[in-house]
Design a protein around this motif. Sequence first.
Motif, mmCIF file in Angstrom:
data_model
loop_
_atom_site.group_PDB
_atom_site.id
_atom_site.type_symbol
_atom_site.label_atom_id
_atom_site.label_comp_id
_atom_site.label_asym_id
_atom_site.label_seq_id
_atom_site.Cartn_x
_atom_site.Cartn_y
_atom_site.Cartn_z
ATOM 1 N N UNK A 132 30.267 42.366 38.145
ATOM 2 C CA UNK A 132 31.207 42.393 37.018
ATOM 3 C C UNK A 132 32.626 42.660 37.492
ATOM 4 N N UNK A 133 33.532 41.873 36.953
ATOM 5 C CA UNK A 133 34.939 42.018 37.286
ATOM 6 C C UNK A 133 35.418 41.120 38.409
ATOM 7 N N UNK A 134 34.506 40.485 39.131
ATOM 8 C CA UNK A 134 34.921 39.613 40.236
ATOM 9 C C UNK A 134 35.142 38.165 39.800
ATOM 10 N N UNK A 135 34.639 37.792 38.634
ATOM 11 C CA UNK A 135 34.924 36.460 38.101
ATOM 12 C C UNK A 135 36.342 36.440 37.556
ATOM 13 N N UNK A 136 37.056 35.348 37.728
ATOM 14 C CA UNK A 136 38.388 35.262 37.126
ATOM 15 C C UNK A 136 38.290 35.422 35.613
ATOM 16 N N UNK A 137 39.256 36.085 35.014
ATOM 17 C CA UNK A 137 39.235 36.338 33.577
ATOM 18 C C UNK A 137 39.566 35.090 32.770
ATOM 19 N N UNK A 138 40.223 34.119 33.383
ATOM 20 C CA UNK A 138 40.601 32.904 32.675
ATOM 21 C C UNK A 138 39.421 31.978 32.442
ATOM 22 N N UNK A 139 39.735 30.804 31.996
ATOM 23 C CA UNK A 139 38.732 29.792 31.699
ATOM 24 C C UNK A 139 38.072 29.304 32.986
ATOM 25 N N UNK A 140 36.767 29.174 32.948
ATOM 26 C CA UNK A 140 36.009 28.598 34.046
ATOM 27 C C UNK A 140 35.830 27.119 33.727
ATOM 28 N N UNK A 141 36.075 26.264 34.701
ATOM 29 C CA UNK A 141 35.916 24.827 34.498
ATOM 30 C C UNK A 141 34.454 24.516 34.150
ATOM 31 N N UNK A 142 34.225 23.548 33.261
ATOM 32 C CA UNK A 142 32.847 23.233 32.907
ATOM 33 C C UNK A 142 32.059 22.560 34.021
ATOM 34 N N UNK A 143 32.694 21.775 34.879
ATOM 35 C CA UNK A 143 31.956 21.107 35.946
ATOM 36 C C UNK A 143 31.816 22.043 37.138
ATOM 37 N N UNK A 144 30.595 22.219 37.615
ATOM 38 C CA UNK A 144 30.336 23.203 38.654
ATOM 39 C C UNK A 144 30.178 22.634 40.036
ATOM 40 N N UNK A 145 30.371 21.391 40.256
ATOM 41 C CA UNK A 145 30.242 20.914 41.616
ATOM 42 C C UNK A 145 30.428 19.430 41.742
ATOM 43 N N UNK A 146 30.312 18.930 42.975
ATOM 44 C CA UNK A 146 30.441 17.492 43.183
ATOM 45 C C UNK A 146 29.356 16.769 42.394
ATOM 46 N N UNK A 147 29.731 15.771 41.679
ATOM 47 C CA UNK A 147 28.775 15.044 40.870
ATOM 48 C C UNK A 147 28.471 15.732 39.565
ATOM 49 N N UNK A 148 29.129 16.870 39.272
ATOM 50 C CA UNK A 148 28.892 17.611 38.044
ATOM 51 C C UNK A 148 29.616 17.027 36.944
#
Length: 122
Positions: free
Chosen positions: A106-122
Amino acid sequence: MGLIERWRSGWMILESDASSRPLWLGVITHPLGRLLGFLPCRQPPADFDGLILEPGGSVHTLGMGFSLDVLFVDRHQRLIRRQDWVMPNRFVFAPAGTRAVIEVVAGRLPRGRIQPELGPGG
């Protein structure tokens, strides 16, 4: 670059944007490892930030000594739901369509928006 690179190598890097530092994530695919997750850690690890549990489902923090941020991911490596600050001794049920779960201290993820695509080909 997508959120996750090197999905199958055993270690991955999670990024949300150029301003945040990459997060180091270990990959766990063994059933016992997925069940235990962070449980063997008495305190947050210093040498890595989180775990990817694949296949993934609901999450528990029973017996843990620290909180987690949890990302639920579908089979196309898209973010379904984010649950921040899951306290010890709690359950979080996976939404329908969950294929993998990313658990981060907890707390190590950026507080902003996380992109919906998680990887190559995502």
